[in-house]
Design a protein around this motif. Structure first.
Motif, mmCIF file in Angstrom:
data_model
loop_
_atom_site.group_PDB
_atom_site.id
_atom_site.type_symbol
_atom_site.label_atom_id
_atom_site.label_comp_id
_atom_site.label_asym_id
_atom_site.label_seq_id
_atom_site.Cartn_x
_atom_site.Cartn_y
_atom_site.Cartn_z
ATOM 1 N N ALA A 76 -3.493 3.510 -5.177
ATOM 2 C CA ALA A 76 -2.750 3.214 -3.956
ATOM 3 C C ALA A 76 -3.683 2.723 -2.845
ATOM 4 O O ALA A 76 -3.356 1.779 -2.113
ATOM 5 N N GLU A 77 -4.843 3.333 -2.725
ATOM 6 C CA GLU A 77 -5.817 2.891 -1.720
ATOM 7 C C GLU A 77 -6.282 1.462 -2.008
ATOM 8 O O GLU A 77 -6.443 0.649 -1.088
ATOM 9 N N GLN A 78 -6.481 1.147 -3.285
ATOM 10 C CA GLN A 78 -6.896 -0.203 -3.660
ATOM 11 C C GLN A 78 -5.803 -1.225 -3.325
ATOM 12 O O GLN A 78 -6.096 -2.319 -2.826
ATOM 13 N N VAL A 79 -4.554 -0.862 -3.599
ATOM 14 C CA VAL A 79 -3.445 -1.765 -3.323
ATOM 15 C C VAL A 79 -3.313 -1.990 -1.812
ATOM 16 O O VAL A 79 -3.074 -3.120 -1.361
ATOM 17 N N VAL A 80 -3.454 -0.931 -1.024
ATOM 18 C CA VAL A 80 -3.385 -1.068 0.431
ATOM 19 C C VAL A 80 -4.448 -2.052 0.916
ATOM 20 O O VAL A 80 -4.178 -2.944 1.733
ATOM 21 N N HIS A 81 -5.664 -1.900 0.419
ATOM 22 C CA HIS A 81 -6.739 -2.807 0.846
ATOM 23 C C HIS A 81 -6.424 -4.244 0.438
ATOM 24 O O HIS A 81 -6.585 -5.176 1.245
ATOM 25 N N MET A 82 -6.003 -4.424 -0.803
ATOM 26 C CA MET A 82 -5.728 -5.770 -1.291
ATOM 27 C C MET A 82 -4.578 -6.431 -0.525
ATOM 28 O O MET A 82 -4.677 -7.591 -0.093
ATOM 29 N N GLN A 83 -3.482 -5.692 -0.359
ATOM 30 C CA GLN A 83 -2.300 -6.276 0.262
ATOM 31 C C GLN A 83 -2.446 -6.434 1.779
ATOM 32 O O GLN A 83 -2.087 -7.473 2.333
ATOM 33 N N ALA A 84 -2.946 -5.412 2.455
ATOM 34 C CA ALA A 84 -3.009 -5.435 3.917
ATOM 35 C C ALA A 84 -4.205 -6.225 4.434
ATOM 36 O O ALA A 84 -4.063 -7.079 5.321
ATOM 37 N N VAL A 85 -5.371 -5.939 3.899
ATOM 38 C CA VAL A 85 -6.587 -6.541 4.436
ATOM 39 C C VAL A 85 -6.812 -7.944 3.888
ATOM 40 O O VAL A 85 -7.031 -8.895 4.642
ATOM 41 N N ARG A 86 -6.732 -8.083 2.577
ATOM 42 C CA ARG A 86 -7.086 -9.372 1.972
ATOM 43 C C ARG A 86 -5.932 -10.362 1.963
ATOM 44 O O ARG A 86 -6.164 -11.572 2.022
ATOM 45 N N ARG A 87 -4.692 -9.873 1.880
ATOM 46 C CA ARG A 87 -3.551 -10.796 1.812
ATOM 47 C C ARG A 87 -2.726 -10.823 3.086
ATOM 48 O O ARG A 87 -1.746 -11.557 3.163
ATOM 49 N N GLY A 88 -3.102 -10.030 4.065
ATOM 50 C CA GLY A 88 -2.434 -10.087 5.355
ATOM 51 C C GLY A 88 -0.978 -9.682 5.327
ATOM 52 O O GLY A 88 -0.143 -10.262 6.031
ATOM 53 N N ARG A 89 -0.650 -8.639 4.569
ATOM 54 C CA ARG A 89 0.739 -8.167 4.497
ATOM 55 C C ARG A 89 0.907 -6.898 5.297
ATOM 56 O O ARG A 89 -0.022 -6.107 5.443
ATOM 57 N N GLY A 90 2.128 -6.719 5.805
ATOM 58 C CA GLY A 90 2.423 -5.557 6.625
ATOM 59 C C GLY A 90 2.702 -4.315 5.802
ATOM 60 O O GLY A 90 2.829 -4.359 4.573
ATOM 61 N N SER A 91 2.834 -3.190 6.512
ATOM 62 C CA SER A 91 2.952 -1.898 5.841
ATOM 63 C C SER A 91 4.187 -1.793 4.954
ATOM 64 O O SER A 91 4.123 -1.194 3.871
ATOM 65 N N SER A 92 5.307 -2.360 5.384
ATOM 66 C CA SER A 92 6.507 -2.245 4.548
ATOM 67 C C SER A 92 6.365 -3.057 3.264
ATOM 68 O O SER A 92 6.874 -2.667 2.206
ATOM 69 N N ALA A 93 5.659 -4.193 3.327
ATOM 70 C CA ALA A 93 5.407 -4.981 2.120
ATOM 71 C C ALA A 93 4.478 -4.232 1.176
ATOM 72 O O ALA A 93 4.632 -4.305 -0.052
#
Length: 213
Positions: free
Chosen positions: A115-132
């Motif tokens: 889950a931590e890895q997915v948060v980093h990938m989606q939020a930081v690297r792909r610029g997606r918001g928390s609900s995404a």
């Protein structure tokens, strides 16, 4: 089932380091000469009968374990994703839970870490918001409590910063539009990216500063 020492695999293609992975100990001898002899015996039996030999339980276990291990080497998997693979290949409920318990105990599966890895990938690297990010974690079968705990670690200021960066890139494509139209389109774009409304407002205001009257 008996434990054995494991060797550390290389990192996956995404650059994320996985726990050490090797084949489970019940899947046959590590001696290549013994394995070669066994394969020759199987081939000879097949030639004698003209039919493919029936897969033994040990051969099935080896086949499935190789499949799971190869996938783990390419990328991290959730417990739910590995469970689906095991069920698909004919393991009963008890066997599935035994295999999952072993993979977790040896550190091959860890949904909190994933889950931590997915948060980093989606939020930081792909610029997606928390609900995404929550949607992606749910799609991968991560438990709701684990998913929300991981997303809660996203700092508000960091999420605003990510949203502003995304909004500024998008705003360059809206330069010829009336401001009201540009605001509506940029707002809708950021909402689709999964950003909460308060973050969207801050990002739009930053990316489309008002001209002095």
């Amino acid at each position: 089932m008996h434990d054995q020492d494991r060797r550390s695999p290389s990192a996956g293609e995404s650059g994320e380091h996985l726990a050490p992975v090797s084949y489970l100990p019940w899947v046959g001898s590590s001696d290549p000469r013994a394995r070669s002899t066994a394969e020759d015996d199987v081939a000879a039996a097949s030639d004698a009968t003209g039919d493919e030999p029936e897969e033994t339980g040990a051969e099935r276990d080896e086949r499935i374990d190789r499949l799971v291990v190869n996938r783990l080497r390419r990328s991290s998997l959730s417990v739910a994703e590995v469970r689906a693979v095991l069920v698909e290949h004919g393991l009963d409920d008890g066997e599935v839970e035994d295999w999952l318990e072993r993979y977790e105990r040896l550190g091959y599966l860890d949904d909190a870490r994933l889950a931590e890895q997915v948060v980093h990938m989606q939020a930081v690297r792909r610029g997606r918001g928390s609900s995404a990010v929550i949607t992606e974690l749910t799609r991968r079968g991560i438990d709701g409590e684990v998913a929300h705990s991981a997303v809660a670690a996203i700092d508000h200021d960091a999420e605003v910063g990510n949203a502003v960066a995304v909004a500024e890139r998008r705003a360059r494509q809206l330069g010829g539009l009336d401001r009201a139209v540009a605001e509506r389109r940029l707002t809708a774009f950021l909402m689709r990216r999964g950003y909460p409304s308060d973050v969207v407002r801050e990002a739009v205001a930053s990316a489309l500063p008002r001209r002095p009257s």
